[in-house]
Enzyme design. Structure first.
Site, short mmCIF file in Angstrom:
data_model
loop_
_atom_site.label_atom_id
_atom_site.label_comp_id
_atom_site.label_asym_id
_atom_site.label_seq_id
_atom_site.Cartn_x
_atom_site.Cartn_y
_atom_site.Cartn_z
N ARG A 119 28.16 1.53 -27.48
CA ARG A 119 27.63 2.89 -27.36
C ARG A 119 28.36 3.78 -28.35
NH1 ARG A 119 28.25 7.14 -22.33
NH2 ARG A 119 30.11 7.66 -23.52
N TYR A 148 30.61 15.63 -25.05
CA TYR A 148 30.55 14.55 -24.08
C TYR A 148 30.74 13.19 -24.74
CZ TYR A 148 28.70 10.69 -21.60
OH TYR A 148 28.60 9.45 -21.06
N ASP A 177 23.99 7.94 -25.50
CA ASP A 177 23.79 8.64 -24.23
C ASP A 177 23.61 10.14 -24.51
OD1 ASP A 177 23.83 9.57 -21.64
OD2 ASP A 177 25.72 8.59 -21.09
N HIS A 215 23.00 12.28 -22.09
CA HIS A 215 23.59 12.93 -20.91
C HIS A 215 22.78 14.10 -20.35
CE1 HIS A 215 27.40 13.19 -18.50
NE2 HIS A 215 27.27 11.91 -18.70
N GLU A 260 19.87 6.82 -23.70
CA GLU A 260 20.13 6.98 -22.26
C GLU A 260 20.03 8.43 -21.81
OE1 GLU A 260 23.92 5.32 -21.36
OE2 GLU A 260 24.21 6.55 -19.58
N GLU A 262 21.77 6.72 -13.86
CA GLU A 262 23.14 6.62 -13.33
C GLU A 262 23.39 7.62 -12.20
OE1 GLU A 262 25.25 7.32 -17.10
OE2 GLU A 262 26.05 9.16 -16.24
N ARG A 285 19.68 2.29 -14.70
CA ARG A 285 21.12 2.51 -14.85
C ARG A 285 21.90 2.46 -13.53
NH1 ARG A 285 24.57 2.29 -18.02
NH2 ARG A 285 25.42 4.36 -18.13
N HIS A 322 25.39 1.17 -14.69
CA HIS A 322 26.47 2.10 -15.04
C HIS A 322 27.81 1.42 -14.79
CE1 HIS A 322 28.02 6.49 -14.34
NE2 HIS A 322 28.07 6.16 -15.61
N GLU A 325 27.32 -1.95 -18.64
CA GLU A 325 28.29 -1.05 -19.29
C GLU A 325 29.70 -1.47 -18.88
OE1 GLU A 325 27.99 3.03 -17.99
OE2 GLU A 325 28.94 3.79 -19.82
N TRP A 346 25.17 18.67 -17.64
CA TRP A 346 26.31 17.92 -18.19
C TRP A 346 26.01 16.45 -18.20
CZ3 TRP A 346 29.87 14.12 -16.77
CH2 TRP A 346 30.82 13.88 -17.78
O1 EZ4 Z 1 29.39 10.79 -17.18
O2 EZ4 Z 1 30.80 8.18 -15.26
O3 EZ4 Z 1 27.11 6.45 -19.24
N1 EZ4 Z 1 28.08 6.89 -18.76
C1 EZ4 Z 1 28.27 8.16 -18.38
C2 EZ4 Z 1 29.56 8.45 -17.67
C3 EZ4 Z 1 29.41 9.53 -16.60
C4 EZ4 Z 1 30.55 9.49 -15.63
C5 EZ4 Z 1 30.23 10.33 -14.41
O4 EZ4 Z 1 31.10 10.05 -13.41
O5 EZ4 Z 1 27.40 8.98 -18.61
O6 EZ4 Z 1 30.53 8.78 -18.59
CO CO Z 2 25.52 7.93 -19.06
#
Ligand code: EZ4
Ligand code: CO
Length: 415
Positions: free
Chosen positions: A147, A159, A223, A225, A249, A275, A296, A325, A352, A415
């Protein structure tokens, strides 16, 4: 064989974990992970105050009945706290059943469908040179899928980017921590600033550079997010098509399943989501309408082995695969469960794998092994986890929050 007692273990060897230990009347012990990052004590209380009293005296072998009893019996359905608590019970009971059978858990789930579970690691860097170092380190350690997250020009922290170069290269053989984002122990959440346009401009150039340097072979993931609108996500998916991603993702916030339809209509970049989902119902339309490619949900957050297997059986009808996840906030107990299940599932896709710290591994004693770019569970009966409870007790809980994200004008953002 009856459940004699159940104990909740909260420990913080570098970060917080919630573990349920179930002991039967003939002394068989099973473990389950119920860690919910940043809300750990809510699961611990749910277990201690509401679930443990229901477990004592139940048949330890009646896994399905116990699952239904905790899920339907509570009346209040789903939700991350409830489903993490049910996951902890379910996983611990599977651990016990496999120990009693004298078999590694994957054998009870149908046996191995492959030699090992392909995993992906996390490479990151604040800029391209730092990212390249991190990718090289992962390739040297044997990762075949990676990733990629980077800093965005103009934004201070982003992030998924390790806060120091040392942290960003930690891989399977290394002790350096790279669970950067979740475990920042401050009295209040850290706040990050976000600018979607700057991000969308930057990401394709990162993938172009990575493909240019490392070639076509490595599986690359990314990702987003939950930060994009459907049309922004569609634009990102299209702009990344030349770089042949394994998956993109969490492009949009997860609550609205309809959003993925728009993304899907515009791009052939494979999509992964879930996730933050905790039940098969969260996937009902996504899977049936074939709007995603990867699920996920980890065992830890979606009700355990029993219910994640159910999600994956449903997904199999639509050629949707698993992509569980596996951040460091899923404990080695949860990861072990995922690897046993993944090894058995026909429609396993990828796992992952963020490597836990040395301290964490000492507390949980996992026996899964990383080799050839994949994870294999150990061959001993059960999950293959050895919790050192005395050591665990030396690491008391410390409050820790996930970060909060704001747009440049201060508006709270996903987030
Ligand atoms: O933000 O595990 O793909 N992985 C993620 C992680 C999540 C955290 C949240 O607890 O997006 O880093
Ligand atoms: Co993620």
């Amino acid at each position: 064989m009856l459940i004699e007692r159940a104990d909740v273990i909260v420990t913080s060897p570098g970060r917080n974990f919630v573990t349920l230990k179930i002991t039967t009347d003939d002394g068989v012990v099973g473990y389950g992970d119920g860690t919910l990052n940043g809300r750990e004590l809510a699961v611990a209380a749910y277990l201690t105050d509401h679930v443990v009293p229901l477990l004592t005296g139940r048949d330890a072998h009646a896994i399905e009945d116990t699952w239904q009893y905790l899920y339907r019996g509570a009346y209040w359905r789903r939700g991350p706290v409830t489903m993490a608590a049910i996951a902890a019970v379910d996983t611990a009971l599977w651990d016990i059943k496999a120990k009693v059978a004298g078999l590694p858990l994957y054998q009870l789930l149908g046996g191995a469908s492959r030699e090992r579970c392909l995993v992906y690691g996390h490479a990151s860097g604040k800029d391209i040179p730092e990212l390249f170092d991190s990718i090289r380190k992962h390739l040297d350690e044997g990762f075949r899928a990676i990733r990629i997250q980077t800093g965005v020009p103009g934004l201070d922290s982003v992030y998924g980017v390790a806060s120091s170069a040392a942290a960003s290269v930690g891989g399977a053989g290394s002790d350096s921590r790279y669970d950067y984002e979740p475990a920042r122990r401050s009295a209040l959440p850290t706040e990050e600033t976000w600018d979607t346009r700057a991000y969308l401009r930057h990401v394709p150039s990162v993938f172009e550079a990575v493909r240019g340097e490392f070639g076509e072979d490595i599986a690359l993931l990314h990702d987003a997010h939950h930060r994009l609108t459907p049309i922004q996500a569609a634009k990102l998916g299209k702009s990344l098509e030349p770089y042949d991603l394994f998956w993109l993702e969490d492009v949009t916030p997860a609550e609205n399943q309809e959003a993925l339809r728009w993304v899907r209509h515009h791009t052939t970049t494979p999509l992964a989501i879930g996730e933050v989902f905790n039940s098969v119902w969260d996937y009902q339309h996504l899977i049936r309408e074939q709007l995603i490619d990867y699920v996920r949900s980890p065992v830890t957050h979606a009700g355990g082995i029993t219910s994640v297997r159910r999600i994956m059986d449903y997904a199999a009808m639509y050629q949707v695969k698993s992509g569980m996840h596996g951040p460091t906030d899923v404990s080695p107990v949860g990861l072990a469960a995922a690897v046993h299940l993944g090894l058995a599932l026909h429609n396993f896709g990828i796992q992952e794998y963020m490597v836990h710290s040395e301290q964490t591994r000492e507390v949980f004693g996992p026996t899964y092994e990383f080799a050839g770019g994949g994870l294999r569970p150990g061959e001993e009966p059960g999950l293959g986890i050895h919790v050192d409870e005395e050591l665990a007790a030396q690491y008391p809980y410390e409050r820790a929050y996930l970060p909060v994200n704001r747009l440049r004008d201060g508006t709270v953002h996903d987030w």
